[in-house]
Design a protein around this motif. Structure first.
Motif, PDB file in Angstrom:
ATOM      1  N   GLU A 221       6.436  -9.492  -5.318  1.00 16.83           N
ATOM      2  CA  GLU A 221       5.236  -8.645  -5.371  1.00 16.83           C
ATOM      3  C   GLU A 221       4.076  -9.286  -4.611  1.00 16.83           C
ATOM      4  O   GLU A 221       3.294  -8.595  -3.954  1.00 16.83           O
ATOM      5  CB  GLU A 221       4.848  -8.368  -6.834  1.00 16.83           C
ATOM      6  CG  GLU A 221       5.760  -7.314  -7.443  1.00 16.83           C
ATOM      7  CD  GLU A 221       5.808  -7.308  -8.973  1.00 16.83           C
ATOM      8  OE1 GLU A 221       4.895  -7.847  -9.626  1.00 16.83           O
ATOM      9  OE2 GLU A 221       6.792  -6.744  -9.511  1.00 16.83           O
ATOM     10  N   GLU A 224       4.723  -8.500  -1.129  1.00 13.47           N
ATOM     11  CA  GLU A 224       4.412  -7.094  -0.853  1.00 13.47           C
ATOM     12  C   GLU A 224       2.905  -6.930  -0.616  1.00 13.47           C
ATOM     13  O   GLU A 224       2.474  -6.231   0.296  1.00 13.47           O
ATOM     14  CB  GLU A 224       4.850  -6.206  -2.036  1.00 13.47           C
ATOM     15  CG  GLU A 224       6.365  -6.050  -2.127  1.00 13.47           C
ATOM     16  CD  GLU A 224       6.837  -5.525  -3.499  1.00 13.47           C
ATOM     17  OE1 GLU A 224       5.991  -5.192  -4.353  1.00 13.47           O
ATOM     18  OE2 GLU A 224       8.066  -5.456  -3.699  1.00 13.47           O
ATOM     19  N   TRP A 225       2.111  -7.607  -1.436  1.00 16.86           N
ATOM     20  CA  TRP A 225       0.646  -7.527  -1.330  1.00 16.86           C
ATOM     21  C   TRP A 225       0.175  -8.122   0.003  1.00 16.86           C
ATOM     22  O   TRP A 225      -0.516  -7.467   0.782  1.00 16.86           O
ATOM     23  CB  TRP A 225       0.020  -8.255  -2.520  1.00 16.86           C
ATOM     24  CG  TRP A 225      -1.474  -8.378  -2.526  1.00 16.86           C
ATOM     25  CD1 TRP A 225      -2.341  -8.139  -1.478  1.00 16.86           C
ATOM     26  CD2 TRP A 225      -2.296  -8.775  -3.628  1.00 16.86           C
ATOM     27  NE1 TRP A 225      -3.634  -8.373  -1.866  1.00 16.86           N
ATOM     28  CE2 TRP A 225      -3.641  -8.764  -3.181  1.00 16.86           C
ATOM     29  CE3 TRP A 225      -2.030  -9.161  -4.940  1.00 16.86           C
ATOM     30  CZ2 TRP A 225      -4.711  -9.106  -4.013  1.00 16.86           C
ATOM     31  CZ3 TRP A 225      -3.107  -9.512  -5.754  1.00 16.86           C
ATOM     32  CH2 TRP A 225      -4.427  -9.479  -5.297  1.00 16.86           C
ATOM     33  N   LYS A 226       0.555  -9.360   0.258  1.00 16.33           N
ATOM     34  CA  LYS A 226      -0.028 -10.060   1.413  1.00 16.33           C
ATOM     35  C   LYS A 226       0.579  -9.610   2.746  1.00 16.33           C
ATOM     36  O   LYS A 226      -0.082  -9.672   3.785  1.00 16.33           O
ATOM     37  CB  LYS A 226       0.090 -11.572   1.233  1.00 16.33           C
ATOM     38  CG  LYS A 226      -0.796 -12.105   0.116  1.00 16.33           C
ATOM     39  CD  LYS A 226      -2.276 -11.858   0.417  1.00 16.33           C
ATOM     40  CE  LYS A 226      -3.170 -12.153  -0.780  1.00 16.33           C
ATOM     41  NZ  LYS A 226      -4.602 -11.859  -0.510  1.00 16.33           N
ATOM     42  N   ALA A 228       1.298  -6.567   3.381  1.00 17.68           N
ATOM     43  CA  ALA A 228       0.637  -5.282   3.678  1.00 17.68           C
ATOM     44  C   ALA A 228      -0.689  -5.495   4.411  1.00 17.68           C
ATOM     45  O   ALA A 228      -1.196  -4.572   5.065  1.00 17.68           O
ATOM     46  CB  ALA A 228       0.418  -4.505   2.385  1.00 17.68           C
ATOM     47  N   ASP A 229      -1.257  -6.693   4.319  1.00 17.31           N
ATOM     48  CA  ASP A 229      -2.524  -6.979   5.001  1.00 17.31           C
ATOM     49  C   ASP A 229      -2.334  -7.380   6.465  1.00 17.31           C
ATOM     50  O   ASP A 229      -3.299  -7.628   7.185  1.00 17.31           O
ATOM     51  CB  ASP A 229      -3.263  -8.140   4.302  1.00 17.31           C
ATOM     52  CG  ASP A 229      -3.743  -7.759   2.911  1.00 17.31           C
ATOM     53  OD1 ASP A 229      -3.801  -6.545   2.622  1.00 17.31           O
ATOM     54  OD2 ASP A 229      -4.052  -8.674   2.115  1.00 17.31           O
ATOM     55  N   GLY A 246       5.090   0.050  12.863  1.00 22.06           N
ATOM     56  CA  GLY A 246       4.067  -0.321  11.880  1.00 22.06           C
ATOM     57  C   GLY A 246       3.667  -1.779  11.984  1.00 22.06           C
ATOM     58  O   GLY A 246       3.873  -2.425  13.022  1.00 22.06           O
ATOM     59  N   PRO A 265       5.638  -3.272   6.602  1.00 22.22           N
ATOM     60  CA  PRO A 265       5.171  -4.599   6.974  1.00 22.22           C
ATOM     61  C   PRO A 265       6.301  -5.635   6.972  1.00 22.22           C
ATOM     62  O   PRO A 265       7.085  -5.680   6.033  1.00 22.22           O
ATOM     63  CB  PRO A 265       4.140  -4.925   5.889  1.00 22.22           C
ATOM     64  CG  PRO A 265       4.448  -4.046   4.739  1.00 22.22           C
ATOM     65  CD  PRO A 265       5.130  -2.836   5.284  1.00 22.22           C
ATOM     66  N   GLY A 282      10.401  -3.069   5.502  1.00 16.69           N
ATOM     67  CA  GLY A 282       9.311  -3.711   4.771  1.00 16.69           C
ATOM     68  C   GLY A 282       9.450  -3.554   3.266  1.00 16.69           C
ATOM     69  O   GLY A 282      10.217  -2.728   2.797  1.00 16.69           O
ATOM     70  N   ALA A 283       8.739  -4.355   2.514  1.00 20.03           N
ATOM     71  CA  ALA A 283       7.959  -5.491   3.000  1.00 20.03           C
ATOM     72  C   ALA A 283       8.874  -6.711   3.018  1.00 20.03           C
ATOM     73  O   ALA A 283       9.406  -7.077   1.985  1.00 20.03           O
ATOM     74  CB  ALA A 283       6.770  -5.748   2.056  1.00 20.03           C
ATOM     75  N   ASN A 300      12.692  -5.201   1.818  1.00 21.40           N
ATOM     76  CA  ASN A 300      11.795  -5.673   0.762  1.00 21.40           C
ATOM     77  C   ASN A 300      12.253  -7.011   0.168  1.00 21.40           C
ATOM     78  O   ASN A 300      12.489  -7.119  -1.030  1.00 21.40           O
ATOM     79  CB  ASN A 300      11.716  -4.608  -0.339  1.00 21.40           C
ATOM     80  CG  ASN A 300      10.521  -4.840  -1.261  1.00 21.40           C
ATOM     81  OD1 ASN A 300       9.395  -4.889  -0.787  1.00 21.40           O
ATOM     82  ND2 ASN A 300      10.773  -5.023  -2.527  1.00 21.40           N
TER      83      ASN A 300
END
Ligand code: TTP
Length: 396
Positions: A221, A224-226, A228-229, A246, A265, A282-283, A300
């Motif tokens: 997770e 997934e967060w970082k 996406a940035d 993307g 991502p 992604g991610a 992922n």
């Protein structure tokens, strides 16, 4: 203000990934987990960062050195993991003036950390639907919403504000770090906060987003967060007929061969080789010098440094440690037929990941035989092996 970042923990719930690498040094996008915390402190204006280290301390020291992003870094060694107040107390000699304390295994939203530093004395909190499993802040409307206490796992939570483990303390708090053992036998920082609350108005600072990275799926997770940035950047060697869709980053020294499709991502780190004819969704993080070969689909997932998934395989919602080798035709199942949430063993207990999709966690050096089938929520410990054509349903 100085910032103390706690990174001495053993990360027992993160095993096997934390067996040879301390949890704060596990990869989250392009840097170790704790580097995101240190970055947040530096962005908020920290003048010096004191890293509290213990377990596998040298790995942390080697990464951050004496200066990081132009900010001095110092180290305090906590010999025994005796609690969070004990960890901050280990850094005591480095402290003068107000100081912040952040967990080196938490991701925070930057705006909140900025406000935390400005609002000192202050405590970060996150609004949760069911706070009964957290330390919960009580606040008093009569004191402009100041924090009046933190109660551990209360049966009747006074608010829905969960303690997010980020604090800005006044200079006096340096003298209040020696607190007695709590019921669970640790010297806890919440007891230091209690003293600060007695003497000061403590502001609650609400985070929009927060992640405590304790267990392997939380590492996923965090990625997934970082990831996406990420902003798209292609510095590596990418074949003309590869397709990158993307936010995809291909670092210098990475190779993406013919027929590859990468959907962001995704981050392909230096020295990694993708393809020919691989499909990365992604991610996903593909670590340095990792290999994802012909007819391999990765979705992922975190594929760590030096790991090879070379032929005819599927890896979904999984975390593979360093130097893992998946034999040709190794396939990961990431979904149960009954659609139930996937369970995973943490410190000997089966717990829900709260995820419908979760694959496997493989420790460093795992090797699978050809045509191995791996079932959802499986844990393969450091160096574990499987036989050709095995279906593995139990952790090993
Ligand atoms: P925890 O997540 O409670 O501990 P841990 O990281 O060792 O993980 P596990 O429970 O899986 O064994 O710790 C919260 C943060 O505080 C984390 O950043 C590690 C740090 N910490 C220390 O530095 N020293 C300590 O004595 C304790 C208890 C935690």
């Amino acid at each position: 203000m100085k910032a103390v970042v706690l990174a001495a923990g053993q990360g027992t719930r993160m095993r096997p990934l934390s067996e040879s690498i301390p949890k704060p040094m596990l990869p989250v996008a392009d840097r170790p987990l704790a580097a995101h915390t240190v970055d947040a402190a530096i962005e908020a204006g920290a003048t010096e960062v004191v890293l509290v280290i213990g377990y596998e301390a040298e790995t942390v020291r080697d990464y951050f050195g004496a200066e990081y992003r132009g900010v001095p870094i110092s180290y305090a060694v906590q010999e025994e993991q005796a609690g969070t107040a004990d960890a901050v107390n280990a850094a005591r000699d480095h402290l003068e003036g107000p100081f912040a304390v952040l967990n080196g295994d938490n991701l925070y939203d930057q705006a909140a950390i900025d406000r935390l530093f400005d609002a000192c004395p202050a405590v970060c909190a996150i609004e949760v639907a069911d706070p009964s499993n957290y330390g919960v802040l009580s606040t008093e409307p009569g004191r402009d919403g100041s924090v009046t206490g933190i109660v551990e796992k209360p049966a009747e939570p006074p608010t829905n504000l969960a303690n997010a483990g980020a604090y800005a303390f006044p200079a006096d708090a340096r003298e209040w770090l020696e607190v007695p053992e709590s019921e669970r036998g640790e010297h806890e920082i919440t007891d230091v906060v209690a003293r600060v609350i007695d003497e000061y108005d403590v502001t609650p600072v609400t985070l929009e987003r927060w992640l405590d990275v304790g267990r392997p799926w939380e590492l996923l997770e965090a990625n997934e967060w970082k990831l996406a940035d990420l902003e798209r950047r292609v510095d590596g060697d990418v074949s003309e007929d590869a397709t990158l869709e993307g936010p995809v980053v291909v670092e210098e020294g990475a190779t993406v061969e013919s027929g590859v499709v990468i959907e962001g991502p995704a981050l392909i780190r230096e020295g990694a080789e993708i393809g020919p004819n691989a499909y990365v969704r992604g991610a996903t993080l593909i670590g340095a010098d990792a290999e994802v070969g012909h007819a391999v689909e990765v979705k992922n997932s975190v594929i760590s440094e030096g790991t090879s998934v070379s032929h005819l395989s599927y890896v979904g919602d999984s975390v593979l440690g360093r130097h893992v080798n998946f034999g040709a035709g190794t396939n990961v199942a990431n979904l149960r037929h009954d659609d139930d949430d996937i369970r995973f063993t943490v410190k000997g207990e089966r717990v829900s990941t709260d995820r419908r999709k979760f694959g496997v966690v493989a420790g460093d050096g795992v090797k699978t035989g050809i045509n191995t089938s791996l079932t959802p929520g499986l844990k393969l410990t450091t160096g574990a092996t499987t036989m050709p054509s095995e279906t593995v349903e139990r952790d090993r």
